[in-house]
Design a protein around this motif. Structure first.
Motif, PDB file in Angstrom:
ATOM      1  N   ALA A  31       7.601  71.097  -7.300  1.00  0.00           N
ATOM      2  CA  ALA A  31       7.121  70.340  -6.148  1.00  0.00           C
ATOM      3  C   ALA A  31       7.663  70.905  -4.842  1.00  0.00           C
ATOM      4  O   ALA A  31       7.003  70.825  -3.798  1.00  0.00           O
ATOM      5  CB  ALA A  31       7.516  68.870  -6.293  1.00  0.00           C
ATOM      6  N   THR A  32       8.864  71.498  -4.897  1.00  0.00           N
ATOM      7  CA  THR A  32       9.438  72.043  -3.667  1.00  0.00           C
ATOM      8  C   THR A  32       8.742  73.334  -3.232  1.00  0.00           C
ATOM      9  O   THR A  32       8.904  73.760  -2.088  1.00  0.00           O
ATOM     10  CB  THR A  32      10.944  72.308  -3.827  1.00  0.00           C
ATOM     11  N   ILE A  33       7.969  73.941  -4.138  1.00  0.00           N
ATOM     12  CA  ILE A  33       7.182  75.107  -3.743  1.00  0.00           C
ATOM     13  C   ILE A  33       6.098  74.687  -2.758  1.00  0.00           C
ATOM     14  O   ILE A  33       5.794  75.388  -1.790  1.00  0.00           O
ATOM     15  CB  ILE A  33       6.577  75.787  -4.983  1.00  0.00           C
ATOM     16  N   GLU A  77      10.120  70.943   2.332  1.00  0.00           N
ATOM     17  CA  GLU A  77      11.027  70.006   2.993  1.00  0.00           C
ATOM     18  C   GLU A  77      11.845  69.208   1.995  1.00  0.00           C
ATOM     19  O   GLU A  77      12.848  68.583   2.361  1.00  0.00           O
ATOM     20  CB  GLU A  77      10.231  69.060   3.908  1.00  0.00           C
ATOM     21  N   TRP A  78      11.453  69.217   0.723  1.00  0.00           N
ATOM     22  CA  TRP A  78      12.205  68.503  -0.310  1.00  0.00           C
ATOM     23  C   TRP A  78      13.341  69.336  -0.895  1.00  0.00           C
ATOM     24  O   TRP A  78      14.171  68.812  -1.634  1.00  0.00           O
ATOM     25  CB  TRP A  78      11.268  68.076  -1.449  1.00  0.00           C
ATOM     26  N   LEU A  79      13.357  70.619  -0.587  1.00  0.00           N
ATOM     27  CA  LEU A  79      14.325  71.501  -1.242  1.00  0.00           C
ATOM     28  C   LEU A  79      15.756  71.123  -0.910  1.00  0.00           C
ATOM     29  O   LEU A  79      16.631  71.151  -1.791  1.00  0.00           O
ATOM     30  CB  LEU A  79      14.061  72.964  -0.860  1.00  0.00           C
ATOM     31  N   ASP A  80      16.031  70.754   0.329  1.00  0.00           N
ATOM     32  CA  ASP A  80      17.400  70.386   0.704  1.00  0.00           C
ATOM     33  C   ASP A  80      17.885  69.188  -0.106  1.00  0.00           C
ATOM     34  O   ASP A  80      19.052  69.125  -0.499  1.00  0.00           O
ATOM     35  CB  ASP A  80      17.478  70.081   2.199  1.00  0.00           C
TER      36      ASP A  80
END
Length: 205
Positions: A173-175, A179-182
C-alpha cells in the motif's frame, strides 16, 4: 499499551501441530472457488519458531506465480522495513489470511476468508509467536476480531491473549500511498524496541 481479552486466544500454548501437517491437510485446496483460478497455493514461509509473525491479506500476481508470499516489489519493501525492526526475512514467518490469489487482486470475499482462515489459525498456533504484525485491514480485522481499520488502530501494540499485536499498513500500500511509509517505519521501530526490551526466553512478556 491496549489490552484486548478475546476468547479463543489462549495464553497457554495449545497442542502443537507442525506446519507440514497443516500443509498436508490443506493439500490441493478446493474449499472455495479461488482453488480453480489460482496458479499456486501460497502457504507461508519462514522460521517455524519465529518470535514475530507477519500476516498479510492474500497473494498477488508474483506470489501466485512463485508460490511464496511477499515477492516482487512488495517483498522488497517488506525487506527494507524489516531492517527498521532489526529483523531479517530468515528470522520471521510470513503468511496470509487467504492462500490463493483472488482474480485481478480484488479483495477477498467473506466466504473465502471463512473457508481459508482455519489454516492461518493453525499456523499461528503452531508457530506461537510473541508478536503478530498485521499488514493491512483484512489481517488486522481477522486477528483482532474488529471492524476497525488500520488507520484507526495503528501506532500502538495490543495484547490479544498470548500475543502482542501490531496493526500497520501493508507494504504494497505504501507503494501507492508513499505518505503512509513513515507510519509503517515508525511501527517497525516500535516492534524493534519491544523485541529489545523483551529478549527471547525472558519473563517480561
Amino acid at each position: 499499551m491496549a489490552v484486548m481479552h478475546i476468547p479463543g486466544h489462549e495464553h497457554q500454548k495449545p497442542r502443537e501441530v507442525t506446519l507440514p501437517e497443516i500443509w498436508n491437510v490443506l493439500g490441493n485446496c478446493q474449499r472455495c472457488p479461488l482453488g480453480q483460478t489460482r496458479t499456486n497455493l501460497v502457504f507461508g514461509v519462514g522460521n517455524p519458531r519465529a518470535r514475530v509473525m507477519f500476516v498479510g491479506e492474500g497473494p498477488g500476481r508474483n506470489e501466485d506465480e512463485q508460490g511464496e508470499p511477499f515477492v516482487g516489489a512488495a517483498g522488497q519493501k517488506l525487506n527494507s522495513i524489516l531492517a527498521e525492526a532489526g529483523l531479517t526475512r530468515e528470522e520471521i514467518y510470513i503468511a496470509n489470511v487467504i492462500k490463493c490469489r483472488p482474480p485481478g487482486n480484488r479483495n477477498p470475499r467473506p466466504e473465502e476468508i471463512e473457508a481459508c482462515s482455519p489454516f492461518l489459525r493453525e499456523q499461528i498456533r503452531s508457530i506461537w509467536p510473541d508478536v503478530i504484525v498485521c499488514l493491512g485491514n483484512f489481517a488486522t480485522q481477522f486477528v483482532m476480531r474488529t471492524e476497525k481499520g488500520v488507520t484507526k488502530l495503528r501506532g500502538q501494540m495490543y495484547q490479544v491473549g498470548h500475543f502482542q499485536v501490531i496493526p500497520t499498513f501493508h507494504p504494497a500500500a505504501t507503494i501507492y500511498h508513499p505518505e503512509w511509509l513513515d507510519d509503517l517505519v515508525a511501527d517497525m521501530r516500535m516492534l524493534g524496541a519491544w523485541l529489545a526490551e523483551h529478549p527471547a526466553g525472558g519473563d517480561g512478556q
